[in-house]
Every structure is written in C-alpha cells, then in structure tokens.
Design an enzyme around this catalytic site. Sequence first.
Site, short mmCIF file in Angstrom:
data_model
loop_
_atom_site.label_atom_id
_atom_site.label_comp_id
_atom_site.label_asym_id
_atom_site.label_seq_id
_atom_site.Cartn_x
_atom_site.Cartn_y
_atom_site.Cartn_z
CB CYS A 1 -16.47 -10.94 -8.93
SG CYS A 1 -14.95 -10.44 -8.38
CD GLU B 1 -17.82 -18.33 -9.59
OE1 GLU B 1 -18.73 -17.77 -8.50
OE2 GLU B 1 -16.95 -17.98 -9.99
CG HIS C 1 -15.44 -15.82 -7.51
ND1 HIS C 1 -15.82 -15.61 -8.73
CD2 HIS C 1 -14.58 -14.59 -7.36
CE1 HIS C 1 -15.22 -14.45 -9.59
NE2 HIS C 1 -14.61 -13.91 -8.51
N1 GLN Z 1 -12.15 -6.85 -12.44
C1 GLN Z 1 -12.92 -6.50 -11.10
C2 GLN Z 1 -11.89 -6.64 -10.04
O1 GLN Z 1 -10.56 -6.74 -10.21
C3 GLN Z 1 -13.63 -7.94 -11.13
C4 GLN Z 1 -12.75 -9.15 -10.92
C5 GLN Z 1 -13.74 -10.31 -11.11
O2 GLN Z 1 -14.76 -10.34 -11.65
N2 GLN Z 1 -13.15 -11.51 -10.72
O3 GLN Z 1 -12.13 -6.16 -8.78
#
Ligand code: GLN
Length: 557
Positions: free
Chosen positions: A382, A510, A508
Amino acid sequence: MKKYIIVTGGVCSSLGKGIAAASLGSLLESRGLSVTMIKVDPYINVDAGTMSPFQHGEVYVTDDGAETDLDLGNYARFTGSPLRRANSITTGQIYQEVIQREREGRYLGRTVQVIPHITDRIKQRIFAAGEQEDVDVTIVEVGGTVGDIESIPFLEAARQMAHEIGHENVLSVHLTLIPEVGGNELKTKPTQHSVKEMREIGIQPDILLCRSPRPMEEEMRRKIANFTNVEYDAVVSAYDVSDTIYQIPLQFHEQDLDAIVCRKLAIECNEASLERWQHVVRVYREARETVRVAVVGKYIELADAYKSVDEALFHGGIANGVRVKLVKIDSERLEKTGGVSEALADVDAIIVPGGFGGRGVEGMVATARFARENDVPYFGICLGMQVMVIEWARNVLGFAEADSTEFSPDTEHPVVSLLEEQIDVRNYGGTMRLGASDSILHEGTRLREAYGTERVTERHRHRYEVSNRYRERLSESGLKLASTTPDGSLVEAVEWPDSPWAVGVQFHPEFGSRPTQVHPLFDRFISAAVDRLRRSGDGAESRAGEAVGDVVSGGPN
Ligand code: GLN
C-alpha cells in the site's frame, strides 16, 4: 441446536484472549465442526477505522470492507471462520442501530433502555451470525476485562442467552491470570476474584483458561476448581509458550480442552486432527537459519501496529524452513537522522508496510532507494508501494519534486494522487477504497509467478492511487506496472525491473496469510531473503538460533 461459546477475560487486559479464542476455534474445526468467530468491542467507536494504530494496533479489513479489530486477524490466521462486517460488534454500532430504530418510531412509544433494548439487539446480532445454516459453533470474544463498566451490557446479554436457549448450548470460557509473585510463587487469588465478579453478574464460568508463566501443578488447579466451582478438568493451564503462538492449539488439546467443550455442549464429532499445527511448530523448531527482515514503518513503537504483516512474514519463514527475525526500524528516525545504509546494512530483505499521513514517509523513500540500488529484496504494501513509485519518479525519471498529493498537495509531479485530481478517471471519487476487489496480474511478472494465476482478489484500504497521467512515463522508464484493475483503470502493483525480487502492491496480502497456508507473495519474499542470506555466506552457522528470545514474528507475545 446451535452452540455458542462466550470468551471473557479477567484480572487484566492483554492476556491473549483473541489468540485463546481463535485457538479454541481451530481445535473445534479440527474436529470437523464449522465455526464462526465474533469479536465484541465495548468501545463507543462504530468501528476501528477511525482509531490511530497507536491506540489500537492494526485495523483488520474484511472482504466486505469493514474496518475491524485486530483480533479478527487472529481468527483469520487460526480458523476458517467467515469474517465479515457482521463478525465485529461494537457498543457504537449497537447504540447506533437502537437509536436509529427509536427515531423510526419502531419502539411504539416505549421507553428505550439498556435492558432490554440494547441487550436484545446484542443477542440478535450474535444469534443472526450463529443461526446461519452452515454454522455449528459461534465463538464470541468479549473485549475488555470483566468488571469494566462498558462491557456490562454484553455480559448481561450473554447471561440472557444461556437462560433463553439453555446452559447446554451456551458455554462460558473465562481467561484469567495466575501471576508469579515474590520469586516463583504462583497466585490464584486474582482468578478467584475474577470468577466471583462473573458470578455476581450471573455467569458461572464453565471453563477457565489460566495464563501463567509456567504449567500449573495439579494441586493449584484443584484449589482453583474448588474456589471457583469449576470442574477440575476444566481448569486449563494456559502457560507461556516457548516457541510460537501457533503452539497454543496443541497446548490446549493436550489438556483435552476440545473434548471438554464438546462434552459440555453435547456435541458429537470426530477426534481432533492437528497435523497442520504440529507441522508449523516442528518446522519452526527445526529451522537452522534465520533471515533478517527490516520492517520500515511509521508506527513501529507499537508492537501490534503491523500485526498481520509480522505474522505473514513468520508464515513465509515456515514455508521456507527458516526463522524470520524482524528488525523494526522507525522511518521517521531514518528521515531525521539519516543513516539508512547503516540501519539496513545487514538485513536480507526490506518490507515497507501501509500507513497514512506524511510523517516518516521520506525515511521510507530513502529506504526504497537503498533497496533498489543495492539489490535488496523489497516488498511494498500500500503506502510501501506508493513509496516505490515516488522514489522511482524522483531518482530514475529525474522529477526531484515527485510526491503523493497526500504529502505535498501542490507538488509539480503528483505521481500518486486522489482519483478526482486525475483527469481521466472520475468515478471512484475521493472516498477510501475498502474491501476485496479483483486485480489482473500481467505475464512475465513476479506477481504472476507467485500467484500462478491471472486474476486475484485482494483487500484494499487506501485513498490514493498511482496517477494515470504518469503511467506511460513510469513504464517507459522501466518501472513494471505489474497489475491493474480488470478494467485497466488503476495500477494495482509495480515491480523494479532488475531487482532480485521487488514487488509493491496497492492491496493488503497480509490479511490473507495463514501459518498453515502462507500467502504466495510472503512465500516468495522470504524465499528471496533466504537466497540473499545464502549468497552472502553469512547464514547457517553464524545466525543459527539467533532468533530465539529475540523479536521473532509469531513468537510468544
Ligand atoms: N495513505 C495511503 C493512501 O491512502 C496508503 C494507505 C495504506 O497504506 N493503507 O492511499
């Protein structure tokens, strides 16, 4: 008849109630039962989405886009329970629902009260999960500690459940602490008090799980049984494990916990088969090499902030027959004091997990640059993927000011931005992308090789996207756009072209990894770390056993 198990905690918090509940769930599943797990959180927040990771650890995201407590992650790692929005209940949600009904006039002029209206709503939510066709047992973990004011309505609801559908269908499992005082004496008094507190609210625990530094002697278990009115066999010694938390199902099984639960709930089922868990523990114990993985993030001070990432790295270790030592590095510290190459000098791989807000991001960008220039395996999740794009745009494309508009709203080169700021896609507008959606993996990429399939479903939790305005320039300069959404409108993953293994994903992975079934990306990432360790010749002997007693993911915590 549907069966319910209510797991409560006494004496103090952080005794590992989530892991205990999840371990019990895994044992029942290993007997062929179908289990659903519910977490009840007595706080007033409607969900965990608005809470800082410093407050409450990781936010676990479900497929249907709910932002929930990290204990759902434990359930996902130990059991096959479906985990959806309905599996996470908070005081905030219950009150919101009751107040909504009151405003709609559905209480027909009656006074709306905690008992019966709040407790009824709690029971409805639990029964709705438990009554689904394919569920045999519903395990409800009540957050907080018995005696907390805010958990009283939930405990009252649990009491009523047993009264309504029978004690043979609702089992009370209470987790307590047996502290060691004055050298090495284990003390039962806090447990006695905690059970007394339970009985005052009308619940006699059926089973006690007693956390203690070492196994309890028979005499102590007899004493607890006697004072608490719990059957001797049902006083289970939940002593600290030496190797990994994934030993806990086995520890409980050795004391017949699953058999006792089935007997008390009059469930007929198979014997437990626990090969999968035995395998995990055996591989961990026999592993002779240790890879060091740097976790470079902004919430490092809190142990639970990247819980699922830490665990998935451990799973990668199991899949590759090695131990994984996490070297946790605060990206803000790197940003302020530099020293990136020293901090990362002897790690075998680097992971940059998710995060929100600009603090510490420059430390992550410097980390990505170090990994790219030194061929260190890199995994960006992310924010960690967005950082890869920013670093590439700055140092390869030469856009020195390149950034995400999350951190520099007026940057000249917004390589990561909100969709509404992009000219060619408008329909997702500004809101957070939450929950599962599909991605297409392009041929000839690490991603495609890892998953072995073209289309995958993964969970998202982010607002910002790789800017489509820069897509061509990024890919022409060599950054691999390894995956997109099925309609091609959003970039889902990037890879560095010449690195041993460097993958950044907008989603994600994970959340979907288990000790018994590692997520393919964590499998490949750790495998790349192992390759590096072996190439460096630094591995086997010098690192053997180093992880014992260190910060080891999946370790006793
Ligand atoms: N802050 C970034 C976004 O909103 C990444 C979010 C995250 O890592 N879950 O796109």
